[in-house]
Write a protein that holds these residues in place. Structure first.
Motif: not given
Length: 719
Positions: A660-666
Motif C-alpha cells: 500500500x505504501x509503495x503504491x502511493x509513494x510510486x
C-alpha cells in the motif's frame, strides 16, 4: 535466600501491578485460541514484513516511588510565579472537594464517552450543568458540552458562520483586539478553505464586506466595550457575528446574547481548571437555536426513558462524520468532558453569589491598582474588568525586571506597553508588590478600606439573573457538594467498578502514580507564556517525550501541538500539504481514503482543503490493492496522500501494508498512518519503518492519559 539483591529492588513492580492478567491467566487465554505464547501470538498476527525486535528505549526501569521522585525533581526545575500575564490563561483556585472527588477520582476520570446513557446519567448531568452555565452567562439559546480549546473553537465558529450564511462571500473579519493565538489558528484553518481573513481594528469593520466577523469581549487591550452597534452593522450587511469571551467577566458584564451575537465561544479555564502550561482546558461554543444542527461537538439533552421518567442523553453530536464523512461540517469527534465537568462543579459549588463575589473582587482590585499607578503619572486603557494596559514608555524593561525579581510575570505588549491581568488568586498583599513594580505605594489598610468600584461604565453591568436553577443554589457547603458529586458518580460505570470492553480507549486503568503529578503546582500553575527560564522542567519533560515517541514510532520527530485525534489528523494533513508545496507541487490535493476508514478521516481531509477519493476494501475490510493502484495512477499528478488506519478499523493487521505504501509513494503521494491503534504497534511494528510518513498518536489509548468521561485530557501527536 537464593535471589540477588537486584531481584529485590522491585523495579519491575509496575508491570506486575498494572498489567491485569498474570501469567496463568494469560496462558488460559492463549490456550483458548490455540496459541502457546505471546511471541507466537505476535508472529501469527503481525505480518513478518513489518515486524521488528522489541523496542529499546535505552532506559533502566525504576520503581513507582523512584519514578515519582524523578518526576518531582523535573517539576522542581519549573518556577511557580505569580501570573499577571492573562492573554486567555489565568491562575485559579481548584476547590479542594472538586480536586479530591473529581480530578483525583477514578470514578470520574476513567469513565468512557457517554454513548450508553443507561450507564452515564451522572456524567450527562454534570455536562448538562456545564451547558447551563454557558447558556446563562453568554445569553445564548444553546451550548455544546465543550470543545478542545478556545482557538480551535474560534475556527469552528468561522466554519459554522460560513455554512450557516447564504451570503456569497468568502471573506471573514477578525478584530485585531482578539487573542493572537486565536487569530493564528483562524488564519491557518481559513487558508486551506480558501477563506480570506481580514485582521483590522474593530472601528474599521463597516469598511469590509464579509460573511462573518469575530470580536473579543473584553478585548486583548482590556477594554470593556458595548458591541451592540457593531453587531447591528454586521447584521445589516447579512454577516454573522461570533464573540470570543472571558467567561468569568460575564458574571458581571452585559451578555453577548443581549448585544445580538450569533455565536459565542471561549474557554472555561477560569472556572477552577489549572493553567497547565496551556492546557488542556474545556472550550465552549454557544449559539442561537437556529444553528443547532450545524454546531460542532456534542449537546446533552433531556429526554424520557422507557418508563416515562426524565433521562439524559447525547441529543446531538457531530460524530455525524460517520454518516456524512467528507461532507461533514466538522471533524471534531470528542470534547474536554472532564475539564467541562470541573468547570460545571465550580459553578455549582460557588453558585451565582459566590461567582459574583470572585468577579467583583477581581474587578475591585484591578481598579485599585489602576488608580494607584494613575497617581504615578501612568496612563492606561479607559475601561477594564481585570486587564490594565499600562503605557510604560522607556520604563518598560525596568518594570518587567522588577516583576521578575519578585517572581511576578507581566505581559510585554510592546516596547512601550505592559499588560497586567488580575485573577482569582490575587490578594491585597500581591497588589502591594504589584504596585511597587510601578513605583506606587499601597498599604493593606489602603486596599481593604477602599470602596469597591468598577473600571468600566455601570451601563455595561448585566441586569438579568444568572444560574437560577436549583442545582446552582443548593450545594455550597463541602458536605453538600461531596454528596452531590458522589450521587452522580455512582450512577455511572467506570473502570473502578468494571471493565468497559469498548476498545483501546477504555481497556486499561490508569496507574495512580501516573496521575499524581498532574495536580502538582509546579506543573499546574505554569502559564504558557511564562519566561523560558521558569519552565526548564517542562522543556526537559517534553523533549524527553519527543525523543521516546520518535523511537517508538520510527519517525524523525514529533509535534506535541495537537490535542485530540481529530486535531492530529488535521495537523498531519497540513504537514503533508506543506511538504508538497515546498517542492513546488501545488496541485497535489487528492486524498485516498479506504472505505473502511473512521469517519473523521474524510472529514479532516475535507477541512484540509483536499478532495477525497474512496478506495475499495474487500469483504474483510482490507484495502483492495488493484483499486488502490488504479486510483493512485489516475490521480498521479494530483495525489497528495493516503490515510490508512493500521491496524485497520476492523482490527486487522493487513498483510499488504508495505505494498500500500509503495503504491502511493510510486505516484508521488505521502502515507498518513492513522495511529489511533498505536497500542497494537508499540515495540512490534513502528509505522515510520514500514512506509508511513506522518501519523497521529492517541496517547490516551497507548499510554497513561485517562479518557475522562469523553474528553481527552491528553496531547495527541503527529510525527
Amino acid at each position: 535466600m537464593t535471589s540477588c539483591i537486584r531481584d529485590l529492588l522491585n523495579n519491575d513492580e509496575f508491570i506486575a501491578r498494572h498489567i491485569g492478567p498474570d501469567e496463568s491467566e494469560q496462558a488460559k487465554m492463549l490456550a483458548t485460541i490455540g496459541i502457546n505464547s505471546l511471541p507466537e501470538l505476535i508472529e501469527k498476527t503481525v505480518p513478518e514484513a513489518i515486524r521488528q525486535a522489541n523496542l529499546d528505549l535505552s532506559a533502566t526501569s525504576v520503581s513507582e516511588s523512584e519514578a515519582l521522585a524523578q518526576l518531582k525533581a523535573i517539576a522542581n526545575q519549573n518556577k511557580v510565579a505569580r501570573s499577571f500575564i492573562g492573554m486567555g490563561y489565568h491562575d485559579t483556585h481548584v476547590p479542594s472537594p472538586i480536586l479530591r472527588n473529581l480530578l483525583e477520582n477514578p470514578g470520574w476520570y476513567t469513565a468512557y464517552t457517554p454513548y450508553q446513557p443507561e450507564i452515564s446519567q451522572g456524567r450527562l448531568e454534570a455536562l448538562l450543568n456545564f451547558q447551563q452555565v454557558i447558556i446563562d452567562l453568554t445569553g445564548m439559546e444553546i451550548s455544546n458540552a465543550s470543545l478542545l480549546d478556545e482557538a480551535t473553537a474560534a475556527a469552528e465558529a468561522m466554519t459554522l458562520m460560513k455554512r450557516s450564511n447564504r451570503k456569497k462571500s468568502d471573506t471573514l473579519f477578525v478584530a485585531s483586539h482578539c487573542l493572537p493565538q486565536t487569530i493564528d489558528v483562524v488564519k491557518t484553518r481559513a487558508e486551506l478553505l480558501d477563506i480570506e481573513v481580514i485582521v483590522d481594528d474593530i472601528a474599521n469593520f463597516a469598511q469590509h464586506d464579509v460573511f462573518g466577523a469575530i470580536f473579543q469581549y473584553p478585548g486583548i487591550d482590556g477594554t470593556v466595550a458595548d458591541l451592540t452597534t457593531v453587531i447591528a452593522q454586521a447584521h445589516e450587511q447579512d454577516a454573522l457575528v461570533s464573540i470570543a469571551v472571558d467567561l468569568l467577566s460575564l458574571v458581571l458584564l452585559k451578555s453577548p446574547g443581549e448585544m445580538g451575537a450569533d455565536i459565542v465561544f471561549g474557554s472555561a479555564q477560569r472556572f477552577g481548571v489549572p493553567m497547565g502550561f496551556g492546557g488542556p482546558h474545556a472550550a465552549f461554543l454557544a449559539t442561537k437555536d437556529a444553528f443547532k444542527r450545524s454546531m460542532p461537538g456534542r449537546v446533552i439533552g433531556v429526554s424520557k426513558d422507557s418508563h416515562g421518567k426524565p433521562a439524559l442523553r447525547m441529543a446531538m453530536q457531530t460524530r455525524e462524520q460517520h454518516i456524512r464523512r467528507e461532507k461533514a461540517t466538522s471533524n471534531i469527534c470528542t470534547a474536554q468532558a472532564l475539564l467541562a465537568m470541573m468547570a460545571g462543579f465550580y459553578a455549582v459549588y460557588h453558585g451565582p453569589a459566590g461567582l459574583k463575589k470572585i468577579a467583583n473582587r477581581i474587578a475591585a482590585l484591578t481598579n485599585c491598582f489602576a488608580n494607584a499607578i494613575h497617581k504615578q503619572g501612568f496612563t492606561t486603557n479607559a475601561s477594564y474588568f481585570d486587564t490594565v494596559i499600562v503605557n510604560t514608555g522607556d520604563q518598560t524593561d525596568s518594570i518587567m525586571a522588577k516583576g521578575a525579581a519578585k517572581l511576578m510575570n507581566f505581559y510585554k505588549m510592546s516596547e512601550g506597553q505592559v499588560s497586567v491581568a488580575l485573577n482569582e488568586t490575587i490578594t491585597p498583599n500581591d497588589l502591594i508588590d504589584l504596585a511597587e513594580c510601578f513605583g506606587a505605594e499601597l498599604s493593606l489598610e489602603d486596599i481593604t478600606n477602599t470602596e469597591a468600584a468598577y473600571g468600566f461604565d455601570a451601563a455595561m453591568l448585566r441586569q438579568d439573573a444568572i444560574l437560577t436553577h436549583p442545582v446552582f443554589n443548593s450545594h455550597h457547603s463541602e458536605t453538600e457538594l461531596m454528596r452531590y458529586m458522589h450521587q452522580l458518580e455512582v450512577k455511572d460505570i467506570a473502570l473502578n467498578q468494571s471493565m468497559i470492553p469498548l476498545g483501546s480507549c477504555t481497556m486499561k486503568l490508569n496507574a495512580a502514580s501516573e496521575m499524581i503529578p498532574v495536580t502538582w503546582a509546579e506543573f499546574g500553575r505554569i502559564h504558557p507564556f511564562a519566561p523560558s527560564n521558569q519552565v526548564a522542567g517542562y522543556h526537559a519533560l517534553l523533549q524527553e517525550l519527543v525523543e521516546l515517541l520518535s523511537k517508538a514510532t520510527g519517525y524523525d520527530t514529533v509535534s506535541l501541538q495537537p490535542n485530540s485525534g481529530a486535531q492530529g489528523e488535521y495537523a498531519g494533513l497540513i504537514a503533508i500539504d506543506k511538504y508538497h508545496k515546498s517542492r513546488g507541487d501545488h496541485d497535489r490535493d487528492v486524498c485516498l481514503i479506504p472505505s473502511s476508514a473512521h469517519g473523521t478521516n474524510p472529514a479532516s481531509a475535507a477541512l484540509a482543503g483536499m478532495k477525497v477519493v474512496i478506495v475499495k476494501c474487500d469483504e474483510n475490510g482490507n484495502i483492495d490493492l488493484a483499486d488502490l493502484a488504479e486510483k493512485a495512477e489516475k490521480h498521479a499528478a494530483q495525489l497528495s496522500c493516503i490515510m490508512a488506519t493500521y491496524p485497520s478499523t476492523h482490527g486487522v493487521f493487513e498483510e499488504h501494508i508495505r505494498e500500500v505504501c509503495d503504491i502511493v509513494h510510486k505516484f508521488g503521494g505521502q502515507v498518513y498512518i492513522d495511529g489511533a491503534n498505536l497500542n497494537a504497534l508499540v515495540g512490534v511494528a513502528p509505522p515510520g519503518t514500514f512506509g508511513g510518513d506522518v501519523s497521529h498518536l492517541n496517547l490516551h489509548k497507548t499510554f497513561c492519559i485517562p479518557h475522562g468521561g469523553g474528553g481527552h485530557w491528553h496531547g495527541t501527536n503527529w510525527c
